[in-house]
Design an enzyme around this catalytic site. Sequence first.
Site, PDB file in Angstrom:
ATOM      1  N   ARG A  41      67.689 -16.899 -30.356  1.00  0.00           N
ATOM      2  CA  ARG A  41      66.720 -17.875 -29.839  1.00  0.00           C
ATOM      3  C   ARG A  41      67.353 -18.800 -28.801  1.00  0.00           C
ATOM      4  O   ARG A  41      66.670 -19.246 -27.873  1.00  0.00           O
ATOM      5  CB  ARG A  41      66.123 -18.684 -30.992  1.00  0.00           C
ATOM      6  CG  ARG A  41      65.109 -17.853 -31.759  1.00  0.00           C
ATOM      7  CD  ARG A  41      64.490 -18.585 -32.913  1.00  0.00           C
ATOM      8  NE  ARG A  41      63.263 -17.909 -33.318  1.00  0.00           N
ATOM      9  CZ  ARG A  41      62.678 -18.070 -34.490  1.00  0.00           C
ATOM     10  NH1 ARG A  41      63.188 -18.905 -35.379  1.00  0.00           N
ATOM     11  NH2 ARG A  41      61.571 -17.433 -34.781  1.00  0.00           N
ATOM     12  N   LYS A 202      52.213  -5.555 -48.232  1.00  0.00           N
ATOM     13  CA  LYS A 202      50.905  -5.933 -48.779  1.00  0.00           C
ATOM     14  C   LYS A 202      49.739  -5.717 -47.837  1.00  0.00           C
ATOM     15  O   LYS A 202      49.787  -6.120 -46.682  1.00  0.00           O
ATOM     16  CB  LYS A 202      50.915  -7.423 -49.120  1.00  0.00           C
ATOM     17  CG  LYS A 202      51.862  -7.791 -50.213  1.00  0.00           C
ATOM     18  CD  LYS A 202      51.735  -9.274 -50.446  1.00  0.00           C
ATOM     19  CE  LYS A 202      52.675  -9.724 -51.543  1.00  0.00           C
ATOM     20  NZ  LYS A 202      52.668 -11.171 -51.669  1.00  0.00           N
ATOM     21  N   GLY A 359      59.135 -10.186 -38.758  1.00  0.00           N
ATOM     22  CA  GLY A 359      60.501 -10.456 -39.208  1.00  0.00           C
ATOM     23  C   GLY A 359      61.221  -9.215 -39.708  1.00  0.00           C
ATOM     24  O   GLY A 359      62.316  -8.873 -39.237  1.00  0.00           O
ATOM     25  N   GLY A 382      55.196 -15.473 -37.241  1.00  0.00           N
ATOM     26  CA  GLY A 382      53.818 -15.875 -37.528  1.00  0.00           C
ATOM     27  C   GLY A 382      52.911 -15.872 -36.304  1.00  0.00           C
ATOM     28  O   GLY A 382      51.752 -15.457 -36.394  1.00  0.00           O
TER      29      GLY A 382
HETATM   30  P1  ADP Z   1      57.090  -7.850 -41.309  1.00  0.00           P
HETATM   31  O1  ADP Z   1      58.012  -8.943 -41.761  1.00  0.00           O
HETATM   32  O2  ADP Z   1      57.720  -7.018 -40.225  1.00  0.00           O
HETATM   33  O3  ADP Z   1      55.726  -8.342 -40.939  1.00  0.00           O
HETATM   34  P2  ADP Z   1      56.389  -7.176 -44.034  1.00  0.00           P
HETATM   35  O4  ADP Z   1      56.988  -8.449 -44.491  1.00  0.00           O
HETATM   36  O5  ADP Z   1      54.929  -7.022 -44.101  1.00  0.00           O
HETATM   37  O6  ADP Z   1      56.902  -6.818 -42.548  1.00  0.00           O
HETATM   38  O7  ADP Z   1      56.959  -5.964 -44.916  1.00  0.00           O
HETATM   39  C1  ADP Z   1      58.307  -5.689 -45.090  1.00  0.00           C
HETATM   40  C2  ADP Z   1      58.618  -5.306 -46.501  1.00  0.00           C
HETATM   41  O8  ADP Z   1      57.820  -4.221 -46.967  1.00  0.00           O
HETATM   42  C3  ADP Z   1      60.049  -4.828 -46.599  1.00  0.00           C
HETATM   43  O9  ADP Z   1      60.772  -5.741 -47.393  1.00  0.00           O
HETATM   44  C4  ADP Z   1      59.948  -3.462 -47.263  1.00  0.00           C
HETATM   45  O10 ADP Z   1      60.951  -3.227 -48.222  1.00  0.00           O
HETATM   46  C5  ADP Z   1      58.580  -3.508 -47.903  1.00  0.00           C
HETATM   47  N1  ADP Z   1      58.069  -2.151 -48.163  1.00  0.00           N
HETATM   48  C6  ADP Z   1      57.902  -1.141 -47.299  1.00  0.00           C
HETATM   49  N2  ADP Z   1      57.478  -0.030 -47.933  1.00  0.00           N
HETATM   50  C7  ADP Z   1      57.389  -0.313 -49.232  1.00  0.00           C
HETATM   51  C8  ADP Z   1      57.021   0.430 -50.414  1.00  0.00           C
HETATM   52  N3  ADP Z   1      56.659   1.715 -50.335  1.00  0.00           N
HETATM   53  N4  ADP Z   1      57.046  -0.204 -51.603  1.00  0.00           N
HETATM   54  C9  ADP Z   1      57.420  -1.505 -51.668  1.00  0.00           C
HETATM   55  N5  ADP Z   1      57.763  -2.268 -50.609  1.00  0.00           N
HETATM   56  C10 ADP Z   1      57.757  -1.683 -49.400  1.00  0.00           C
HETATM   57 MG    MG Z   2      58.188  -9.973 -43.657  1.00  0.00          MG
END
Ligand code: ADP
Ligand code: MG
Length: 401
Positions: A41, A202, A359, A382
Site C-alpha cells: 500500500r 459462504k 483478500g 471491501g
Molecule cells: P475473498 O477474501 O477473496 O473474498 P473468501 O473470504 O470469500 O474470499 O473465501 C476464502 C476462503 O474460502 C478461504 O479461506 C478458503 O479456505 C475457503 N474455502 C474455499 N473452498 C472451500 C471449501 N470447499 N470448504 C471450505 N472452505 C473453503
Molecule cells: Mg476473505
Amino acid sequence: MTFKTLDDADLAGKRALVRVDLNVPVHREEGGDAQVTDDTRLRAAVPTIEKLRAGGAKVILLAHFDRPKGKVVPSMSLEPIAPALAKVLGAPVAFAHDCVGDVAKTAVDALKAGDVLLLENVRYHPGEEENDAEFAKALAANGDLYVNDAFSAAHRAHASTEGLAHLLPAYAGEQMRRELTALDKALGNPQRPVLGIVGGSKVSSKLDLLRNLVTKLDKLAIGGGMANTFLYAQGHDVGASYCEKEMAETAREIIRLAGQNNCKLFLPLDIVVAEKMAPGAPARVRGLGEVDDDERILDAGPETVERLCRAMENSKTLIWNGPLGVFEIPPFDKGTVEAARKAGELAKAGKLVAVAGGGDTVAALNHAGCAGDFTFVSTAGGAFLEWMEGKSLPGVAALAQ
Ligand code: ADP
Ligand code: MG
C-alpha cells in the site's frame, strides 16, 4: 463516470490534501518500534505523491490506521509509517501529531513546494467516521485542493473520503484512476464474452454479489465452499462438507436468476474430497453424489478445472473473486492454482483481460505465483466487493463531475 485527474490540476505552490491508504500490516516487538511487514500500500501511494511533487504542490497526506473509534490510541498512531513511506518514496516525510487544528496548521505552514507531510490518524477524531461537517471543514482548512487516492476506503462515506470532496476542488489520484479504469474494463464496459469466477466459503456473504453478477456476465463459474451449497440445493450429497443448508432456496433462486438473464452457470462437474482438512491429507477425486458421510469437499475436480480453463480461452474478460478450494492447505490448492495460472497465461499473452480481487483471492494468486500476470489485481477488499455488488461507492461518487 467522469472525474478530474491530476492532469487537469494546476498544482504549483498549492496545498494538496491527499487521502491515501496507509493501513499496512505491522509487526511490533515488545517495547520496540512498529515494522511494516508488507509495503504494497505504501508503494501504491507513490505515483500520486511523485506527480504532486513534480508539479510543485505541497503534499499533505490524510490516512486512517486501524480502528481507534474516535479516540487517541497510541498503538494506532501513523507516526511509525512516516519513515517507512519515506523509504519507498526516496524523500523525507514529515509528521504532525494531529490532522486538524494548530498542530496541523503549523506543520502545513512550514511546507515548501515538493515537501511531503503525513498527518496523524484521521480516525482519532469521531467526526471522521461520522462524516461531520465541522470536522471536514477543519480538514479542508489546510488544503487548496483534494485528491482521493484511496479506492479501498471509498465504500465509506467518511469526512476524509467523501465530505472533503464537496469542500475543495476534488481529483482522483493515480492509484484511484488505475483501479477505476481496470474495474470499468472488467464489469462496467467489458469486452464480451465476460466470465466470472466466484468462490470462497459462504454464499451468505456473497449473495448481493452473485445476484448482481448474473445480470452482468455471460458466464459464471461457482467454486469453493459456496459451490457445496449449490450442489446440496440440487439434491447432491455433500457429506461432512462445509455447506450452508439454510441457503439452499437462495442458491436455487440464483440459478433461476441466471437462467432469466442468459448467464450460463458453471457448477462443479467433479470434486476433490478428503476426510480431514489437513496438509497432505489423502485426497480423492469424486463425481457428484459420490461423497461419503465422513468426507469433505475441499477443492474443484480436474474436469471442472479443465472446463473452466476452456471457458477462459473462449472469453475476452475474466472477473474473479474467491478461491476454488481450501488453497491454504495443499493439496487442496490445486484447482485454484491451475485456474489462476491459466488466467495469468492468457492475460500475459494479451488474450484475456483478467481482473481479480478479495483478500484471500489475492493471497491465492500470490501463492500460485501469477498475480503479476493478471491485468489488474485489486487489493481494495471491501470496496472491491461492494463494487462487484453493483453498489455506488460514496468516495467515488463524490469525485464525479
Ligand atoms: P475473498 O477474501 O477473496 O473474498 P473468501 O473470504 O470469500 O474470499 O473465501 C476464502 C476462503 O474460502 C478461504 O479461506 C478458503 O479456505 C475457503 N474455502 C474455499 N473452498 C472451500 C471449501 N470447499 N470448504 C471450505 N472452505 C473453503
Ligand atoms: Mg476473505
